[in-house]
Design a protein around this motif. Structure first.
Motif, PDB file in Angstrom:
ATOM      1  N   ARG A  93       0.826  -1.217   0.000  1.00  0.00           N
ATOM      2  CA  ARG A  93       0.000   0.000   0.000  1.00  0.00           C
ATOM      3  C   ARG A  93       0.858   1.264   0.000  1.00  0.00           C
ATOM      4  O   ARG A  93       0.570   2.237  -0.712  1.00  0.00           O
ATOM      5  N   GLY A 127      -9.126   4.802  -3.279  1.00  0.00           N
ATOM      6  CA  GLY A 127      -9.500   4.444  -1.918  1.00  0.00           C
ATOM      7  C   GLY A 127     -10.110   3.061  -1.796  1.00  0.00           C
ATOM      8  O   GLY A 127     -10.486   2.638  -0.694  1.00  0.00           O
ATOM      9  N   GLU A 128     -10.197   2.335  -2.913  1.00  0.00           N
ATOM     10  CA  GLU A 128     -10.843   1.025  -2.894  1.00  0.00           C
ATOM     11  C   GLU A 128      -9.916  -0.059  -2.389  1.00  0.00           C
ATOM     12  O   GLU A 128      -8.681   0.067  -2.484  1.00  0.00           O
ATOM     13  N   PRO A 129     -10.483  -1.157  -1.852  1.00  0.00           N
ATOM     14  CA  PRO A 129      -9.658  -2.286  -1.381  1.00  0.00           C
ATOM     15  C   PRO A 129      -8.794  -2.833  -2.511  1.00  0.00           C
ATOM     16  O   PRO A 129      -9.202  -2.873  -3.659  1.00  0.00           O
ATOM     17  N   SER A 189     -15.662  10.813  -8.116  1.00  0.00           N
ATOM     18  CA  SER A 189     -16.275  10.058  -9.209  1.00  0.00           C
ATOM     19  C   SER A 189     -15.695  10.403 -10.575  1.00  0.00           C
ATOM     20  O   SER A 189     -15.946   9.707 -11.560  1.00  0.00           O
ATOM     21  N   GLU A 198      -7.284 -10.334  -5.521  1.00  0.00           N
ATOM     22  CA  GLU A 198      -8.483 -11.167  -5.494  1.00  0.00           C
ATOM     23  C   GLU A 198      -8.323 -12.367  -6.428  1.00  0.00           C
ATOM     24  O   GLU A 198      -8.727 -13.483  -6.092  1.00  0.00           O
ATOM     25  N   LYS A 208      -7.664  -5.946  -9.571  1.00  0.00           N
ATOM     26  CA  LYS A 208      -8.212  -7.115  -8.881  1.00  0.00           C
ATOM     27  C   LYS A 208      -7.183  -8.246  -8.768  1.00  0.00           C
ATOM     28  O   LYS A 208      -7.547  -9.395  -8.547  1.00  0.00           O
ATOM     29  N   ARG A 230     -11.836   7.852  -7.157  1.00  0.00           N
ATOM     30  CA  ARG A 230     -12.359   7.025  -6.079  1.00  0.00           C
ATOM     31  C   ARG A 230     -11.685   5.659  -6.028  1.00  0.00           C
ATOM     32  O   ARG A 230     -11.678   5.013  -4.976  1.00  0.00           O
ATOM     33  N   ASN A 231     -11.112   5.212  -7.166  1.00  0.00           N
ATOM     34  CA  ASN A 231     -10.402   3.932  -7.178  1.00  0.00           C
ATOM     35  C   ASN A 231      -9.207   3.947  -6.232  1.00  0.00           C
ATOM     36  O   ASN A 231      -8.778   2.885  -5.758  1.00  0.00           O
ATOM     37  N   GLU A 282     -10.905   8.388   2.725  1.00  0.00           N
ATOM     38  CA  GLU A 282     -11.944   9.098   1.975  1.00  0.00           C
ATOM     39  C   GLU A 282     -11.627  10.579   1.851  1.00  0.00           C
ATOM     40  O   GLU A 282     -11.790  11.185   0.788  1.00  0.00           O
ATOM     41  N   GLN A 307      -5.468   2.585  -1.236  1.00  0.00           N
ATOM     42  CA  GLN A 307      -6.320   2.713  -0.046  1.00  0.00           C
ATOM     43  C   GLN A 307      -6.094   4.033   0.693  1.00  0.00           C
ATOM     44  O   GLN A 307      -5.917   4.064   1.911  1.00  0.00           O
TER      45      GLN A 307
END
Length: 270
Positions: A49, A78-80, A117, A229, A226, A75-76, A87, A84
């Motif tokens: 991170r 701050g996404e998992p 956004s 994941e 991703k 906004r990406n 906000e 990260q």
């Protein structure tokens, strides 16, 4: 069945022992790309991170002057699975960009601070303006660059650290720059990095190599957000297949042992 088990074991060993199977790539022009040690290397890697946050900073202050990342939104960040940022940090980073919006009630376009956004702001309004500002060269979008080039982040790192003195026996085209990693060794992009050009606040040394590695990791995340994941899903599938193979092997033994017992009993009776 034993062969299947051996195959699964071999695949698992190779994946763990040689995560970067292609450690060097030769483009046919005598160019070799040296493999780097990445935290996100397969099969169980993950993004660092802090490195992604530093990489975004290098992109923001250096790369974004010429290159866009039109497939990413603020906004990406701050996404998992990504940098990260908090906000509040995402909102602050987005607000630093002036976004063209509209038309307003008068039918005119206007500038406003960016919102989470919004897509990453492009440095030029169109390709023609980009070419005009860069001597006819069109800086590519970096959204999926880490997946679009053979060697991925290794190539990007090698490219950004590959600028050097022109060999005496090489004739350079006007406006081109010598780079050991670029095919043909002539690239239109001047060296974008220099020592101390971006200030790090986490104690990381502000060197060209660290800049190059951090922004390469950031571009890898941008191209495959991703990835972590996917690694987790792959690990679960491998575990399932191994367990399934073991169950099938034991079932095979149980079934055929009964058949062998019956055959043996029949032979004994005769």
């Amino acid at each position: 069945m034993r062969n299947i088990l051996k195959l699964f074991a071999a695949i698992a060993v190779l994946a763990i022992a040689f995560p970067g199977a292609v450690l060097a790539a030769d483009d046919g022009h005598g160019t070799e790309i040296e493999a780097q040690d990445w935290s996100f290397a397969p099969p169980f890697g993950h993004f660092d991170r802090a490195q992604l946050q530093r990489g975004y900073k290098v992109y923001q202050f250096v790369c974004a002057n010429c290159h866009g990342m039109k497939l990413l939104s603020y906004r990406n960040l701050g996404e998992p699975g990504g940098p990260q940022f908090s906000e509040a940090a995402v909102e602050a980073l987005a607000s630093q960009a002036q976004i063209t919006d509209g038309p307003d009630d008068m039918g005119k376009m206007f500038q406003r601070p960016g919102k989470p956004s919004d897509r990453f702001r492009s440095p030029y309004p169109n390709d023609q303006a980009s070419r005009a500002a860069n001597g006819g060269a069109l800086p590519p979008d970096l959204s999926v660059m880490a997946k679009a080039r053979e060697g991925g982040p290794d190539y990007l790192y090698a490219l950004m650290t590959g600028y050097g003195e022109v060999p005496e026996d090489m004739k350079m085209t006007k406006g081109m720059h010598y780079n050991t990693a670029f095919p043909g060794h002539q690239i239109a992009m001047p060296n974008p990095l220099s020592e101390g050009v971006v200030e790090y606040t986490d104690g990381t040394e502000p060197t060209i190599k660290n800049y190059a590695k951090d922004v390469s990791a950031f571009m890898m995340w941008a191209a495959e957000p991703k990835l972590e994941e996917r690694y987790k899903i792959g690990a679960r599938i491998m575990i399932f297949l191994i367990v399934f193979a073991v169950i099938m092997y034991l079932s095979n033994i149980a079934v055929w042992s009964r058949v062998h017992k019956k055959d043996h009993a029949a032979k004994t009776e005769t």
